[in-house]
Design a protein around this motif. Structure first.
Motif, PDB file in Angstrom:
ATOM      1  N   GLU A 158       0.831  -1.205   0.000  1.00  0.00           N
ATOM      2  CA  GLU A 158       0.000   0.000   0.000  1.00  0.00           C
ATOM      3  C   GLU A 158       0.867   1.258   0.000  1.00  0.00           C
ATOM      4  OE1 GLU A 158      -3.968  -1.765   2.286  1.00  0.00           O
ATOM      5  OE2 GLU A 158      -2.290  -0.954   3.457  1.00  0.00           O
ATOM      6  N   VAL A 159       1.986   1.199   0.695  1.00  0.00           N
ATOM      7  CA  VAL A 159       2.903   2.341   0.695  1.00  0.00           C
ATOM      8  C   VAL A 159       3.497   2.543  -0.694  1.00  0.00           C
ATOM      9  CG1 VAL A 159       5.118   3.190   1.580  1.00  0.00           C
ATOM     10  CG2 VAL A 159       3.424   2.224   3.155  1.00  0.00           C
ATOM     11  N   ARG A 160       3.866   1.440  -1.341  1.00  0.00           N
ATOM     12  CA  ARG A 160       4.383   1.559  -2.713  1.00  0.00           C
ATOM     13  C   ARG A 160       3.325   2.155  -3.629  1.00  0.00           C
ATOM     14  NH1 ARG A 160       6.410  -3.585  -1.563  1.00  0.00           N
ATOM     15  NH2 ARG A 160       4.882  -4.605  -2.928  1.00  0.00           N
ATOM     16  N   MET A 161       2.070   1.722  -3.475  1.00  0.00           N
ATOM     17  CA  MET A 161       0.970   2.275  -4.258  1.00  0.00           C
ATOM     18  C   MET A 161       0.839   3.776  -4.023  1.00  0.00           C
ATOM     19  SD  MET A 161      -3.148   1.553  -3.939  1.00  0.00           S
ATOM     20  CE  MET A 161      -3.189   2.357  -2.336  1.00  0.00           C
ATOM     21  N   ALA A 162       0.907   4.184  -2.762  1.00  0.00           N
ATOM     22  CA  ALA A 162       0.797   5.605  -2.435  1.00  0.00           C
ATOM     23  C   ALA A 162       1.892   6.403  -3.138  1.00  0.00           C
ATOM     24  CB  ALA A 162       0.864   5.816  -0.930  1.00  0.00           C
ATOM     25  N   GLY A 163       3.098   5.828  -3.177  1.00  0.00           N
ATOM     26  CA  GLY A 163       4.196   6.506  -3.854  1.00  0.00           C
ATOM     27  C   GLY A 163       3.973   6.611  -5.355  1.00  0.00           C
ATOM     28  N   ILE A 164       3.453   5.548  -5.946  1.00  0.00           N
ATOM     29  CA  ILE A 164       3.173   5.560  -7.385  1.00  0.00           C
ATOM     30  C   ILE A 164       2.111   6.610  -7.714  1.00  0.00           C
ATOM     31  CG2 ILE A 164       2.159   4.205  -9.272  1.00  0.00           C
ATOM     32  CD1 ILE A 164       3.494   1.728  -7.953  1.00  0.00           C
ATOM     33  N   LEU A 165       1.156   6.780  -6.805  1.00  0.00           N
ATOM     34  CA  LEU A 165       0.092   7.762  -7.011  1.00  0.00           C
ATOM     35  C   LEU A 165       0.565   9.196  -6.812  1.00  0.00           C
ATOM     36  CD1 LEU A 165      -2.910   6.007  -5.196  1.00  0.00           C
ATOM     37  CD2 LEU A 165      -2.525   6.193  -7.660  1.00  0.00           C
ATOM     38  N   GLY A 166       1.754   9.357  -6.236  1.00  0.00           N
ATOM     39  CA  GLY A 166       2.294  10.697  -6.026  1.00  0.00           C
ATOM     40  C   GLY A 166       2.391  11.111  -4.573  1.00  0.00           C
ATOM     41  N   GLY A 167       2.165  10.173  -3.651  1.00  0.00           N
ATOM     42  CA  GLY A 167       2.205  10.494  -2.234  1.00  0.00           C
ATOM     43  C   GLY A 167       3.613  10.506  -1.667  1.00  0.00           C
ATOM     44  N   ASP A 168       3.799  11.342  -0.648  1.00  0.00           N
ATOM     45  CA  ASP A 168       5.065  11.438   0.076  1.00  0.00           C
ATOM     46  C   ASP A 168       4.913  11.081   1.546  1.00  0.00           C
ATOM     47  OD1 ASP A 168       6.653  12.826  -2.117  1.00  0.00           O
ATOM     48  OD2 ASP A 168       5.047  14.281  -1.822  1.00  0.00           O
ATOM     49  N   LEU A 169       3.683  11.138   2.041  1.00  0.00           N
ATOM     50  CA  LEU A 169       3.386  10.931   3.451  1.00  0.00           C
ATOM     51  C   LEU A 169       2.126  10.083   3.559  1.00  0.00           C
ATOM     52  CD1 LEU A 169       3.536  14.752   4.227  1.00  0.00           C
ATOM     53  CD2 LEU A 169       5.374  13.159   4.846  1.00  0.00           C
ATOM     54  N   VAL A 170       2.061   9.200   4.562  1.00  0.00           N
ATOM     55  CA  VAL A 170       0.858   8.386   4.749  1.00  0.00           C
ATOM     56  C   VAL A 170       0.388   8.495   6.192  1.00  0.00           C
ATOM     57  CG1 VAL A 170       1.334   6.740   2.887  1.00  0.00           C
ATOM     58  CG2 VAL A 170       2.247   6.292   5.171  1.00  0.00           C
ATOM     59  N   GLY A 171      -0.941   8.561   6.365  1.00  0.00           N
ATOM     60  CA  GLY A 171      -1.503   8.674   7.698  1.00  0.00           C
ATOM     61  C   GLY A 171      -2.988   8.406   7.693  1.00  0.00           C
ATOM     62  N   MET A 172      -3.640   8.733   8.807  1.00  0.00           N
ATOM     63  CA  MET A 172      -5.046   8.364   9.000  1.00  0.00           C
ATOM     64  C   MET A 172      -5.916   9.553   9.379  1.00  0.00           C
ATOM     65  SD  MET A 172      -4.312   4.919  11.242  1.00  0.00           S
ATOM     66  CE  MET A 172      -2.895   3.879  10.829  1.00  0.00           C
ATOM     67  N   SER A 173      -5.527  10.756   8.991  1.00  0.00           N
ATOM     68  CA  SER A 173      -6.317  11.939   9.346  1.00  0.00           C
ATOM     69  C   SER A 173      -6.157  12.999   8.261  1.00  0.00           C
ATOM     70  CB  SER A 173      -5.847  12.505  10.698  1.00  0.00           C
ATOM     71  OG  SER A 173      -4.539  13.060  10.584  1.00  0.00           O
ATOM     72  N   THR A 174      -6.669  14.185   8.541  1.00  0.00           N
ATOM     73  CA  THR A 174      -6.372  15.437   7.835  1.00  0.00           C
ATOM     74  C   THR A 174      -7.138  15.667   6.535  1.00  0.00           C
ATOM     75  OG1 THR A 174      -4.172  15.492   8.847  1.00  0.00           O
ATOM     76  CG2 THR A 174      -4.501  16.907   6.921  1.00  0.00           C
ATOM     77  N   ALA A 175      -7.150  14.707   5.599  1.00  0.00           N
ATOM     78  CA  ALA A 175      -7.764  14.972   4.298  1.00  0.00           C
ATOM     79  C   ALA A 175      -9.254  15.271   4.429  1.00  0.00           C
ATOM     80  CB  ALA A 175      -7.529  13.800   3.350  1.00  0.00           C
ATOM     81  N   LEU A 176      -9.973  14.474   5.210  1.00  0.00           N
ATOM     82  CA  LEU A 176     -11.406  14.705   5.364  1.00  0.00           C
ATOM     83  C   LEU A 176     -11.666  16.054   6.039  1.00  0.00           C
ATOM     84  CD1 LEU A 176     -12.523  11.136   6.502  1.00  0.00           C
ATOM     85  CD2 LEU A 176     -12.816  12.165   4.244  1.00  0.00           C
ATOM     86  N   THR A 226       7.009  10.698  11.839  1.00  0.00           N
ATOM     87  CA  THR A 226       7.351   9.993  13.076  1.00  0.00           C
ATOM     88  C   THR A 226       8.099   8.688  12.807  1.00  0.00           C
ATOM     89  OG1 THR A 226       5.190   8.901  13.081  1.00  0.00           O
ATOM     90  CG2 THR A 226       5.380  10.955  14.331  1.00  0.00           C
ATOM     91  N   ASN A 227       8.019   8.216  11.565  1.00  0.00           N
ATOM     92  CA  ASN A 227       8.656   6.942  11.221  1.00  0.00           C
ATOM     93  C   ASN A 227       8.709   6.806   9.707  1.00  0.00           C
ATOM     94  OD1 ASN A 227       5.568   6.455  11.977  1.00  0.00           O
ATOM     95  ND2 ASN A 227       6.085   5.100  10.273  1.00  0.00           N
ATOM     96  N   ALA A 228       9.604   5.956   9.243  1.00  0.00           N
ATOM     97  CA  ALA A 228       9.588   5.593   7.828  1.00  0.00           C
ATOM     98  C   ALA A 228       8.371   4.710   7.584  1.00  0.00           C
ATOM     99  CB  ALA A 228      10.863   4.851   7.451  1.00  0.00           C
ATOM    100  N   ALA A 229       7.653   4.944   6.494  1.00  0.00           N
ATOM    101  CA  ALA A 229       6.467   4.153   6.186  1.00  0.00           C
ATOM    102  C   ALA A 229       6.853   2.684   5.989  1.00  0.00           C
ATOM    103  CB  ALA A 229       5.792   4.694   4.931  1.00  0.00           C
ATOM    104  N   ALA A 230       5.868   1.799   6.168  1.00  0.00           N
ATOM    105  CA  ALA A 230       6.108   0.360   6.082  1.00  0.00           C
ATOM    106  C   ALA A 230       6.808  -0.012   4.778  1.00  0.00           C
ATOM    107  CB  ALA A 230       4.788  -0.398   6.196  1.00  0.00           C
ATOM    108  N   GLY A 231       7.857  -0.807   4.906  1.00  0.00           N
ATOM    109  CA  GLY A 231       8.606  -1.240   3.733  1.00  0.00           C
ATOM    110  C   GLY A 231       9.729  -0.306   3.344  1.00  0.00           C
ATOM    111  N   MET A 232       9.779   0.903   3.943  1.00  0.00           N
ATOM    112  CA  MET A 232      10.829   1.866   3.631  1.00  0.00           C
ATOM    113  C   MET A 232      12.065   1.641   4.484  1.00  0.00           C
ATOM    114  SD  MET A 232       9.319   3.473   1.229  1.00  0.00           S
ATOM    115  CE  MET A 232      10.571   4.727   0.921  1.00  0.00           C
ATOM    116  N   SER A 233      11.920   0.830   5.529  1.00  0.00           N
ATOM    117  CA  SER A 233      13.056   0.454   6.359  1.00  0.00           C
ATOM    118  C   SER A 233      12.813  -0.966   6.857  1.00  0.00           C
ATOM    119  CB  SER A 233      13.224   1.415   7.541  1.00  0.00           C
ATOM    120  OG  SER A 233      12.234   1.177   8.525  1.00  0.00           O
ATOM    121  N   GLU A 234      13.770  -1.532   7.573  1.00  0.00           N
ATOM    122  CA  GLU A 234      13.617  -2.896   8.088  1.00  0.00           C
ATOM    123  C   GLU A 234      12.828  -2.924   9.397  1.00  0.00           C
ATOM    124  OE1 GLU A 234      17.473  -4.624   8.414  1.00  0.00           O
ATOM    125  OE2 GLU A 234      17.867  -4.593   6.251  1.00  0.00           O
ATOM    126  N   ASP A 235      12.558  -1.759   9.973  1.00  0.00           N
ATOM    127  CA  ASP A 235      11.857  -1.706  11.255  1.00  0.00           C
ATOM    128  C   ASP A 235      10.361  -1.925  11.075  1.00  0.00           C
ATOM    129  OD1 ASP A 235      14.263  -1.096  12.484  1.00  0.00           O
ATOM    130  OD2 ASP A 235      13.972   1.071  12.253  1.00  0.00           O
TER     131      ASP A 235
END
Length: 264
Positions: free
Chosen positions: A189-207, A226-235
């Protein structure tokens, strides 16, 4: 007959006029940003949000539940919401944007939305503040009802972003992608967000931004990575670590927010 969301916002604003007859600007403080509340200006009044019509206790650890009215260094009156309702709480869209509509009914002209988020840019280490220049709403929802056509060509005010750059020229800009949550995004999903043009992912704000633009508010969005998005690091992702990243960045966030708000 069920009370309309706009009538409920008017009722909330009427209640809050006991604290201040009107306000100039409203702020919603997301994960990591609460430390900035104490530095925004002189405290005029304060009340638990749950005592205001239409609001409820915060459902998430790390989110405050107070509404503060402060006088900024620039002489303006600001309402500071130290908590927000998230879409993933399952209460519907109207409660998510109730704070925004209440601020508009109370007289606000500008809205500052802040959040903690995952970053897709490896150059943005945890603690980096990013100005939101646009968003992608992947919640499948909207606060708008019926044939309500709102122009989002400039959802996040260029004027306010330019003003923020006069305070800190180093602030990067990015596109925020709101997912439904509450689960964190998968690496795919993070890769998809990047392909769509996203730089940041979260669960608020847009609405909230959509509702703000419907109400005619000028919006400034600030994301704390606060953190690298899932898959962007090994953590792996952990909410406690997200909160700690916000706490670590607290002094800088407080200083930045106070100066930006004073300049509004």
């Amino acid at each position: 007959m069920t009370e309309s969301p706009f009538d409920l916002a008017e009722a909330a604003a009427a209640h809050l006029r006991n604290l201040s007859p009107t306000i100039d600007v409203a702020l919603v403080l997301g994960s990591g940003w609460s430390a900035g509340a104490d530095q925004l200006g002189e405290l005029v009044a304060e009340t638990p949000l749950e005592e205001v019509p239409g609001f409820a206790k915060p459902a998430v650890a790390g989110h405050g539940g107070q509404l503060r009215v402060v006088r900024t260094a620039g002489g303006r009156t600001a309402a500071v919401f130290t908590g927000r309702t998230h879409f993933y709480e399952g209460r519907g869209v109207a409660p998510v944007v109730h704070g925004v509509r209440t601020a508009a009914a109370w007289g606000a002209k500008q809205l500052v939305l802040t959040n903690g988020c995952g970053g897709l840019n490896p150059e943005w280490a945890p603690g980096t503040v990013v100005l939101i220049k646009d968003h992608i709403n992947l919640t499948g929802a909207t606060p708008l009802v019926g044939a309500t056509f709102v122009d989002l060509s400039e959802a996040y005010s260029k004027r306010l972003r330019d003003l923020a750059h006069t305070v800190d020229a180093s602030l990067p800009e990015g596109v925020y992608v709101q997912f439904h949550g509450p689960q964190y995004e998968t690496p795919a999903e993070v890769r998809m967000a990047g392909i769509l043009g996203g730089d940041l992912v979260g669960m608020s704000t847009a609405l909230e931004t959509i509702a703000a633009r419907e109400a005619g508010l000028e919006v400034l969005g600030l994301s704390l990575v606060t953190n690298a998005a899932a898959g962007m690091s090994e953590d792996h992702l952990d909410h406690a670590e997200v909160l700690q990243a916000g706490k670590d960045a607290g002094p800088r966030l407080a200083s930045l927010l106070s100066v930006v708000v004073a300049a509004l």
